[in-house]
Design a protein around this motif. Sequence first.
Motif, PDB file in Angstrom:
ATOM      1  N   LEU A 189      88.729  -9.547  85.808  1.00  0.00           N
ATOM      2  CA  LEU A 189      90.161  -9.440  86.105  1.00  0.00           C
ATOM      3  C   LEU A 189      90.345  -9.041  87.557  1.00  0.00           C
ATOM      4  O   LEU A 189      89.686  -8.121  88.045  1.00  0.00           O
ATOM      5  N   GLY A 205      94.975  -6.359  92.452  1.00  0.00           N
ATOM      6  CA  GLY A 205      95.161  -6.373  93.909  1.00  0.00           C
ATOM      7  C   GLY A 205      93.902  -6.809  94.646  1.00  0.00           C
ATOM      8  O   GLY A 205      93.954  -7.235  95.802  1.00  0.00           O
ATOM      9  N   GLY A 206      92.766  -6.652  94.003  1.00  0.00           N
ATOM     10  CA  GLY A 206      91.484  -7.056  94.610  1.00  0.00           C
ATOM     11  C   GLY A 206      90.947  -6.078  95.646  1.00  0.00           C
ATOM     12  O   GLY A 206      89.905  -6.319  96.247  1.00  0.00           O
ATOM     13  N   SER A 207      91.621  -4.946  95.840  1.00  0.00           N
ATOM     14  CA  SER A 207      91.211  -4.056  96.942  1.00  0.00           C
ATOM     15  C   SER A 207      89.946  -3.264  96.622  1.00  0.00           C
ATOM     16  O   SER A 207      89.303  -2.736  97.530  1.00  0.00           O
ATOM     17  N   ASP A 208      89.570  -3.163  95.368  1.00  0.00           N
ATOM     18  CA  ASP A 208      88.254  -2.624  95.018  1.00  0.00           C
ATOM     19  C   ASP A 208      87.261  -3.770  94.830  1.00  0.00           C
ATOM     20  O   ASP A 208      86.176  -3.762  95.404  1.00  0.00           O
ATOM     21  N   THR A 246      96.883  -1.824  92.791  1.00  0.00           N
ATOM     22  CA  THR A 246      97.666  -1.507  91.592  1.00  0.00           C
ATOM     23  C   THR A 246      97.174  -0.217  90.944  1.00  0.00           C
ATOM     24  O   THR A 246      96.021   0.197  91.138  1.00  0.00           O
ATOM     25  N   ASN A 250      93.171   1.003  89.951  1.00  0.00           N
ATOM     26  CA  ASN A 250      92.593   2.321  90.269  1.00  0.00           C
ATOM     27  C   ASN A 250      92.007   2.955  89.012  1.00  0.00           C
ATOM     28  O   ASN A 250      90.922   3.538  89.049  1.00  0.00           O
ATOM     29  N   ASP A 276      92.230   8.180  93.328  1.00  0.00           N
ATOM     30  CA  ASP A 276      93.222   9.219  93.629  1.00  0.00           C
ATOM     31  C   ASP A 276      94.379   9.308  92.639  1.00  0.00           C
ATOM     32  O   ASP A 276      95.122  10.285  92.659  1.00  0.00           O
ATOM     33  N   LYS A 334      94.662  16.327  99.102  1.00  0.00           N
ATOM     34  CA  LYS A 334      93.549  15.385  99.219  1.00  0.00           C
ATOM     35  C   LYS A 334      92.735  15.779 100.441  1.00  0.00           C
ATOM     36  O   LYS A 334      93.293  15.957 101.522  1.00  0.00           O
TER      37      LYS A 334
HETATM   38  C1  LIG Z   1      90.869   0.185 102.988  1.00  0.00           C
HETATM   39  C2  LIG Z   1      90.910   0.741 101.581  1.00  0.00           C
HETATM   40  C3  LIG Z   1      91.370   2.030 101.373  1.00  0.00           C
HETATM   41  C4  LIG Z   1      91.398   2.568 100.089  1.00  0.00           C
HETATM   42  N1  LIG Z   1      91.853   3.840  99.917  1.00  0.00           N
HETATM   43  C5  LIG Z   1      91.876   4.375  98.677  1.00  0.00           C
HETATM   44  C6  LIG Z   1      92.334   5.710  98.496  1.00  0.00           C
HETATM   45  O1  LIG Z   1      92.767   6.404  99.420  1.00  0.00           O
HETATM   46  N2  LIG Z   1      92.285   6.222  97.231  1.00  0.00           N
HETATM   47  C7  LIG Z   1      91.826   5.486  96.163  1.00  0.00           C
HETATM   48  O2  LIG Z   1      91.813   6.000  95.049  1.00  0.00           O
HETATM   49  N3  LIG Z   1      91.416   4.221  96.322  1.00  0.00           N
HETATM   50  C8  LIG Z   1      91.427   3.647  97.538  1.00  0.00           C
HETATM   51  N4  LIG Z   1      90.991   2.363  97.702  1.00  0.00           N
HETATM   52  C9  LIG Z   1      90.521   1.611  96.539  1.00  0.00           C
HETATM   53  C10 LIG Z   1      91.586   0.684  95.894  1.00  0.00           C
HETATM   54  O3  LIG Z   1      92.553   0.286  96.826  1.00  0.00           O
HETATM   55  C11 LIG Z   1      92.295   1.350  94.699  1.00  0.00           C
HETATM   56  O4  LIG Z   1      91.363   1.800  93.752  1.00  0.00           O
HETATM   57  C12 LIG Z   1      93.288   0.381  94.037  1.00  0.00           C
HETATM   58  O5  LIG Z   1      94.215   1.097  93.249  1.00  0.00           O
HETATM   59  C13 LIG Z   1      92.609  -0.684  93.182  1.00  0.00           C
HETATM   60  O6  LIG Z   1      93.604  -1.525  92.649  1.00  0.00           O
HETATM   61  P1  LIG Z   1      93.476  -3.114  92.720  1.00  0.00           P
HETATM   62  O7  LIG Z   1      94.661  -3.669  92.024  1.00  0.00           O
HETATM   63  O8  LIG Z   1      93.238  -3.580  94.092  1.00  0.00           O
HETATM   64  O9  LIG Z   1      92.162  -3.297  91.831  1.00  0.00           O
HETATM   65  P2  LIG Z   1      91.176  -4.548  91.749  1.00  0.00           P
HETATM   66  O10 LIG Z   1      90.236  -4.528  92.890  1.00  0.00           O
HETATM   67  O11 LIG Z   1      91.928  -5.811  91.491  1.00  0.00           O
HETATM   68  O12 LIG Z   1      90.408  -4.157  90.402  1.00  0.00           O
HETATM   69  C14 LIG Z   1      89.619  -2.994  90.322  1.00  0.00           C
HETATM   70  C15 LIG Z   1      88.914  -2.980  88.955  1.00  0.00           C
HETATM   71  O13 LIG Z   1      89.853  -2.819  87.907  1.00  0.00           O
HETATM   72  C16 LIG Z   1      89.842  -3.953  87.017  1.00  0.00           C
HETATM   73  N5  LIG Z   1      91.242  -4.171  86.661  1.00  0.00           N
HETATM   74  C17 LIG Z   1      92.292  -4.277  87.508  1.00  0.00           C
HETATM   75  N6  LIG Z   1      93.444  -4.345  86.810  1.00  0.00           N
HETATM   76  C18 LIG Z   1      93.104  -4.299  85.493  1.00  0.00           C
HETATM   77  C19 LIG Z   1      93.851  -4.319  84.266  1.00  0.00           C
HETATM   78  N7  LIG Z   1      95.195  -4.386  84.245  1.00  0.00           N
HETATM   79  N8  LIG Z   1      93.171  -4.264  83.095  1.00  0.00           N
HETATM   80  C20 LIG Z   1      91.828  -4.160  83.090  1.00  0.00           C
HETATM   81  N9  LIG Z   1      91.061  -4.125  84.207  1.00  0.00           N
HETATM   82  C21 LIG Z   1      91.703  -4.189  85.396  1.00  0.00           C
HETATM   83  C22 LIG Z   1      89.192  -5.074  87.807  1.00  0.00           C
HETATM   84  O14 LIG Z   1      88.572  -6.027  86.968  1.00  0.00           O
HETATM   85  C23 LIG Z   1      88.185  -4.284  88.635  1.00  0.00           C
HETATM   86  O15 LIG Z   1      87.064  -3.975  87.853  1.00  0.00           O
HETATM   87  C24 LIG Z   1      90.959   1.788  98.981  1.00  0.00           C
HETATM   88  C25 LIG Z   1      90.511   0.480  99.190  1.00  0.00           C
HETATM   89  C26 LIG Z   1      90.488  -0.044 100.471  1.00  0.00           C
HETATM   90  C27 LIG Z   1      90.008  -1.457 100.674  1.00  0.00           C
END
Ligand SMILES: Cc1cc2nc3c(=O)[nH]c(=O)nc-3n(C[C@H](O)[C@H](O)[C@H](O)COP(=O)(O)OP(=O)(O)OC[C@H]3O[C@@H](n4cnc5c(N)ncnc54)[C@H](O)[C@@H]3O)c2cc1C
Length: 280
Positions: free
Chosen positions: A24, A27-30, A106, A110, A119, A179
Amino acid sequence: MVKAYRPLSLTEALEIRESGDTVLLAGGSDLMVQNRRGSGIIPDLGGAVVFIAHLPELQGIFVAEDSIKIGAACTLAGLLQEPDMPEYVKAPLAQMASPAIRNTATIGGNICNSSPAGDTLPMLYALEARLLIQSSKHSYMVRVEDFITGPGQNLLQTDEILVQVQIPNRIYDGYYYKKVGARKANAISKLSFFAVSRQEDNRIQELRIALGSVAPTVVRSREAESLLAGLAWGEIAQVLPEVQAYYEDLIQPIDDVRSSQEYRHRVALGLLRNYLLTQL
Ligand SMILES: Cc1cc2nc3c(=O)[nH]c(=O)nc-3n(C[C@H](O)[C@H](O)[C@H](O)COP(=O)(O)OP(=O)(O)OC[C@H]3O[C@@H](n4cnc5c(N)ncnc54)[C@H](O)[C@@H]3O)c2cc1C
């Protein structure tokens, strides 16, 4: 070549999930960072990608009298812009990443990334958030602290999707969030501290404290919270050694690129003391 799906509904997404071999992407940020393979090379996500950020069933923020319901694909920026969202929910979100990342990251991502440094997690543990998980065959609610089982590990099965986050909507007299990171923006936490409290007649009625990045999963001591309940502010110092002892048992940080075990341990207990003696 990467196989990718863009389902039009949650039902369709869950049908695709049935095949088992899917990843899934919200946002793809992880995901994109964890699976990067160098400039210009398409990341290998280890399965067919299912885009879910656009799904209508994963949107929506409903703030009612008794509960706050948040679609799993709500972005951090969207949550921060919601006027009815309590400030204690917004506090950790406002310090995450940077404005650009918050526009795509999203809350569901997280949670499902399940990093000890996530966080949103100390806040969600302290507020006793519950998660709505669905597959084609079933749906169930699970407490966030039961869902996350270890660093990067959780109960999510390959046919399931996290659909909604539910937080009991309570009135607290105060909240505190700290934090500790290397910079103000785009810094993954060295550790974090979140607390909410309610007081009555100058006595602590209810207190919830959660710490992130100090153990494999978020730390919360119900024993310490019960010990503090009922005390007046001036009485806290007397029980502080006992309270600290509960957290000493739970705080088991690691050395990693962001910080050392010793620093995390010392600062976590310092934040606890500071909160109880000067912020509460
Ligand atoms: C530059 C940078 C800075 C960051 N700073 C922080 C920070 O300060 N604090 C922090 O906590 N994080 C930080 N992050 C990490 C990230 O941005 C967060 O964890 C973010 O909330 C992940 O959400 P996403 O939608 O991008 O997840 P994704 O990358 O899309 O998914 C993350 C994981 O969750 C799964 N997933 C996503 N949505 C669902 C769903 N609805 N049901 C089941 N599985 C799902 C995916 O398959 C994957 O395994 C940072 C990342 C970057 C690149």
